[in-house]
Design a protein around this motif. Structure first.
Motif, PDB file in Angstrom:
ATOM      1  N   GLY A 124       0.876  -1.193   0.009  1.00  0.00           N
ATOM      2  CA  GLY A 124      -0.098  -0.131   0.084  1.00  0.00           C
ATOM      3  C   GLY A 124       0.698   1.124   0.013  1.00  0.00           C
ATOM      4  N   GLU A 125       2.068   1.095   0.484  1.00  0.00           N
ATOM      5  CA  GLU A 125       3.061   2.165   0.547  1.00  0.00           C
ATOM      6  C   GLU A 125       3.586   2.817  -0.961  1.00  0.00           C
ATOM      7  N   PHE A 126       3.418   1.938  -1.643  1.00  0.00           N
ATOM      8  CA  PHE A 126       4.240   2.206  -3.042  1.00  0.00           C
ATOM      9  C   PHE A 126       3.078   2.173  -3.865  1.00  0.00           C
ATOM     10  N   SER A 127       3.252   3.600  -4.556  1.00  0.00           N
ATOM     11  CA  SER A 127       2.081   3.968  -5.345  1.00  0.00           C
ATOM     12  C   SER A 127       2.116   3.427  -6.784  1.00  0.00           C
ATOM     13  N   SER A 128       3.177   3.172  -7.230  1.00  0.00           N
ATOM     14  CA  SER A 128       3.075   2.461  -8.660  1.00  0.00           C
ATOM     15  C   SER A 128       3.784   1.313  -8.944  1.00  0.00           C
ATOM     16  N   GLY A 129       3.547   0.724 -10.033  1.00  0.00           N
ATOM     17  CA  GLY A 129       4.349  -0.504 -10.470  1.00  0.00           C
ATOM     18  C   GLY A 129       4.053  -1.706  -9.763  1.00  0.00           C
ATOM     19  N   PRO A 164      14.664  -2.581 -17.623  1.00  0.00           N
ATOM     20  CA  PRO A 164      15.652  -2.967 -18.376  1.00  0.00           C
ATOM     21  C   PRO A 164      17.206  -2.145 -18.393  1.00  0.00           C
ATOM     22  N   ALA A 165      18.324  -2.709 -18.426  1.00  0.00           N
ATOM     23  CA  ALA A 165      19.390  -1.940 -18.112  1.00  0.00           C
ATOM     24  C   ALA A 165      19.273  -0.864 -19.193  1.00  0.00           C
ATOM     25  N   ASN A 166      18.926  -1.038 -20.457  1.00  0.00           N
ATOM     26  CA  ASN A 166      19.062   0.072 -21.391  1.00  0.00           C
ATOM     27  C   ASN A 166      18.035   1.266 -21.212  1.00  0.00           C
ATOM     28  N   ALA A 167      16.987   1.113 -20.427  1.00  0.00           N
ATOM     29  CA  ALA A 167      16.435   2.280 -20.056  1.00  0.00           C
ATOM     30  C   ALA A 167      17.141   3.125 -18.805  1.00  0.00           C
ATOM     31  N   LYS A 168      18.068   3.946 -19.471  1.00  0.00           N
ATOM     32  CA  LYS A 168      18.906   4.483 -18.213  1.00  0.00           C
ATOM     33  C   LYS A 168      18.555   5.905 -17.757  1.00  0.00           C
ATOM     34  N   THR A 169      17.544   6.754 -18.300  1.00  0.00           N
ATOM     35  CA  THR A 169      17.287   7.907 -17.831  1.00  0.00           C
ATOM     36  C   THR A 169      15.785   7.599 -16.898  1.00  0.00           C
ATOM     37  N   THR A 170      15.720   8.577 -15.875  1.00  0.00           N
ATOM     38  CA  THR A 170      14.451   8.344 -15.322  1.00  0.00           C
ATOM     39  C   THR A 170      13.308   8.462 -16.048  1.00  0.00           C
ATOM     40  N   ASP A 171      13.222   9.375 -17.181  1.00  0.00           N
ATOM     41  CA  ASP A 171      12.210   9.320 -17.843  1.00  0.00           C
ATOM     42  C   ASP A 171      11.799   8.106 -18.602  1.00  0.00           C
ATOM     43  N   GLU A 174       8.682   5.827 -18.297  1.00  0.00           N
ATOM     44  CA  GLU A 174       7.990   5.456 -19.504  1.00  0.00           C
ATOM     45  C   GLU A 174       7.673   3.971 -19.552  1.00  0.00           C
ATOM     46  N   TRP A 175       8.698   3.214 -18.994  1.00  0.00           N
ATOM     47  CA  TRP A 175       8.584   1.756 -19.229  1.00  0.00           C
ATOM     48  C   TRP A 175       7.791   1.512 -18.122  1.00  0.00           C
ATOM     49  N   PHE A 186       2.664  -6.471 -22.787  1.00  0.00           N
ATOM     50  CA  PHE A 186       4.057  -6.138 -22.461  1.00  0.00           C
ATOM     51  C   PHE A 186       4.301  -6.621 -21.256  1.00  0.00           C
ATOM     52  N   ARG A 187       3.477  -6.285 -20.100  1.00  0.00           N
ATOM     53  CA  ARG A 187       3.968  -6.676 -18.518  1.00  0.00           C
ATOM     54  C   ARG A 187       4.180  -8.242 -18.751  1.00  0.00           C
ATOM     55  N   HIS A 188       3.397  -9.112 -19.143  1.00  0.00           N
ATOM     56  CA  HIS A 188       3.583 -10.567 -19.152  1.00  0.00           C
ATOM     57  C   HIS A 188       4.838 -10.961 -19.725  1.00  0.00           C
ATOM     58  N   LYS A 189       5.133 -10.272 -20.995  1.00  0.00           N
ATOM     59  CA  LYS A 189       6.366 -10.398 -21.580  1.00  0.00           C
ATOM     60  C   LYS A 189       7.712 -10.143 -20.849  1.00  0.00           C
ATOM     61  N   GLN A 190       7.467  -8.964 -20.006  1.00  0.00           N
ATOM     62  CA  GLN A 190       8.570  -8.464 -19.020  1.00  0.00           C
ATOM     63  C   GLN A 190       8.826  -9.572 -18.074  1.00  0.00           C
ATOM     64  N   LEU A 191       7.743 -10.068 -17.511  1.00  0.00           N
ATOM     65  CA  LEU A 191       7.777 -10.691 -16.216  1.00  0.00           C
ATOM     66  C   LEU A 191       8.384 -12.143 -16.428  1.00  0.00           C
ATOM     67  N   ASP A 192       8.036 -12.591 -17.822  1.00  0.00           N
ATOM     68  CA  ASP A 192       8.762 -13.660 -18.255  1.00  0.00           C
ATOM     69  C   ASP A 192      10.158 -13.658 -18.252  1.00  0.00           C
ATOM     70  N   LYS A 193      10.837 -12.606 -18.398  1.00  0.00           N
ATOM     71  CA  LYS A 193      12.102 -12.368 -18.265  1.00  0.00           C
ATOM     72  C   LYS A 193      12.865 -12.378 -16.802  1.00  0.00           C
ATOM     73  N   GLN A 194      12.036 -11.983 -15.988  1.00  0.00           N
ATOM     74  CA  GLN A 194      12.677 -11.898 -14.473  1.00  0.00           C
ATOM     75  C   GLN A 194      12.597 -13.080 -13.777  1.00  0.00           C
ATOM     76  N   ASN A 195      13.454 -13.049 -12.848  1.00  0.00           N
ATOM     77  CA  ASN A 195      13.826 -14.564 -12.020  1.00  0.00           C
ATOM     78  C   ASN A 195      12.426 -14.274 -11.143  1.00  0.00           C
ATOM     79  N   PRO A 196      11.943 -15.425 -10.302  1.00  0.00           N
ATOM     80  CA  PRO A 196      11.117 -15.283  -8.993  1.00  0.00           C
ATOM     81  C   PRO A 196      11.728 -14.873  -7.985  1.00  0.00           C
ATOM     82  N   LEU A 197      10.935 -14.011  -7.264  1.00  0.00           N
ATOM     83  CA  LEU A 197      11.428 -13.455  -6.090  1.00  0.00           C
ATOM     84  C   LEU A 197      11.625 -14.987  -5.208  1.00  0.00           C
ATOM     85  N   GLN A 198      12.906 -14.560  -4.759  1.00  0.00           N
ATOM     86  CA  GLN A 198      13.134 -15.719  -3.522  1.00  0.00           C
ATOM     87  C   GLN A 198      13.601 -15.369  -2.101  1.00  0.00           C
TER      88      GLN A 198
END
Ligand SMILES: Nc1nc2c(c(=O)[nH]1)N[C@H]1C(S)=C(S)[C@@H](COP(=O)(O)O)O[C@H]1N2
Ligand SMILES: [Mo]
Length: 427
Positions: free
Chosen positions: A102-107, A266-273, A277-278, A288-300
């Motif tokens: 609840g404390e984190f507003s986005s993402g 991703p690492a290529n999104a270098k600037t805050t903007d 946007e990402w 898009f979100r599902h595709k990005q999630l596929d690339k990430q490791n599960p939280l452990q």
């Protein structure tokens, strides 16, 4: 009984968290105050959970691909499990990865939780390490002379475990069907996996648990058996556990594949903007979100963190005593090392009531006050002088500006530059 001090976030499936101030007032969380996190309906017992001769079965299987392995498939009942492996008790903090969402507003997606989706419990059951060794799984740490000194951090495990064991996984299966699946061709149950080297680590203290706080596990917390994986996100602590499997692949059930992942630009999104946007795209565009999630490791593994339990968020429970404000909270360490210190800062005139980027930036200039850590009683039978999976409660009496709005921020980490911001509350 569920305590009346639990806030119901969802009735069906049951999702609750206790009153934060009550939670923060005892080192061991009473069972009635343990949060409930369910993706699907609670599995109803076919037999009473305190019936040791129950028809509940726990099976161990090994992928046929793992040939050089003496372990044989095994089946235990609750009774045979209790006969073969002595009861081990471990004090460990169970924390949902959604704690403080609840404390984190986005993402982030999902239920809006406060900061009480965490509990510090005396878990009792069979040591997973002992259970696997009893089933003839080889000990990847056998070549070490002093097992008590082996650090359970990911990096040290990778160095210390025998070559053959690296890259193997221990899957934990629940009997509970998962409704989170995005693939109708798969018949999926709630499950998880951790590296086999973690499950077998002598200081990781993983359990197949049938007790909490000295009593039989309650149905809603996974009776008759649940996984206890200290230092790992709650999602891996499979409830209504019926199967263990040693595999060359990571588990791919919905909580591993889809749910418990963090979206990091991703690492290529270098600037805050570019990062903003990402994030925006990821929150609006499902494909898009599902595709990005596929690339990430599960939280452990859980990261070190801290949070304030008193005064409550809006500051309404704050009272001054001799001009001092009493502040309390909890902190969790990492990899079995309790936090060395927890610091508090006062941020005057924060301007908004969430952890805004402006507030975070202003933290580089504030003075940090060190809090007093309370030493918890560790009564566990594995309590080791070196490794502990319990949380640490802390407190401080601080002088605060009168008649002004300010935020309180607690942080724990190895050095100031860690600057992980964990909480704010307003006066
Ligand atoms: N079978 C099953 N196990 C599960 C879950 C679930 O929904 N089903 N939830 C997981 C999550 S996300 C958490 S945080 C913990 C919560 O455990 P609790 O409800 O006993 O507090 O159980 C984990 N194990
Ligand atoms: Mo969770």
């Amino acid at each position: 009984m569920l305590s009346e001090e639990q806030v119901i976030r969802q009735g069906e499936p049951l999702n609750t968290e206790p009153n934060t101030e009550r939670l923060g007032s005892s080192f061991i969380t009473p069972t009635s105050l343990v949060f409930n996190r369910n993706h699907d309906s609670i599995v109803q017992a076919t037999v009473p959970s305190n019936d040791a001769d129950s028809s509940w079965k726990l099976t161990l299987t090994v992928d046929p691909a793992i040939r050089a392995f003496k372990a044989q498939p095994q089946t235990w009942t609750l009774k045979s499990l209790q006969e073969v492996i002595p009861l081990t008790e471990v004090v460990a903090t169970l924390e949902c990865a959604g704690n403080r969402r609840g404390e984190f507003s986005s993402g982030t997606e999902g239920l809006t939780w406060g900061n009480a989706v965490i509990a510090n419990v005396v878990w009792g059951g069979a040591s997973l390490r002992q259970l696997l060794l009893a089933a003839n799984v080889e000990d990847p740490y056998a070549h070490h002379s002093d097992l008590t000194r082996l650090s359970p951090s990911e990096a040290d495990i990778a160095k210390d475990a025998a070559e053959w064991s690296r890259g193997l996984h221990l899957h934990m299966h629940s009997v509970q069907e998962s409704s989170d699946s995005d693939d109708p061709t798969r018949n999926e149950c709630f499950a998880s996996s951790v590296p086999l080297t973690t499950a077998l680590h002598p200081n990781q203290h993983c359990l197949v648990a049938y007790q909490h706080n000295g009593e039989a596990l309650l149905q809603r917390h996974g009776a008759p058996l649940r996984a206890v994986l200290p230092g790992h996100v709650g999602a891996r602590w499979v409830k209504w556990l019926s199967g263990l499997r040693i595999s060359t692949e990571e588990n791919e059930s919905p909580p591993m594949r889809l749910d418990y992942k963090t979206l990091i630009p991703p690492a290529n999104a270098k600037t805050t903007d570019a990062q903003k946007e990402w994030r925006q795209k990821a929150s609006q565009d499902d494909a898009f979100r599902h595709k990005q999630l596929d690339k990430q490791n599960p939280l452990q593994r859980l990261e070190a963190s801290s949070s304030i339990t008193h005064p409550w968020k809006d500051g309404s429970s704050a009272t001054l005593d001799n001009g001092l404000l009493h502040v309390k909270g909890y902190a969790v360490g990492q990899d079995g090392s309790p936090p060395a210190r927890v610091c508090l800062a006062i941020v005057p005139e924060p301007g908004s009531d969430t952890l805004s980027e402006d507030l975070l930036e202003s933290l580089s200039e504030v003075d940090w006050i060190e809090t007093t850590l309370q030493k918890g009683r560790l009564s566990s039978s594995t309590s080791s002088p070196i490794w502990s999976w319990a949380w640490t409660l802390w407190q401080a009496d601080i002088s605060v500006p009168t008649g002004k709005t300010f935020a309180l921020v607690a942080k724990c980490g190895k050095c100031h530059c860690d600057c992980i911001v964990h909480d704010s509350s307003y006066h």
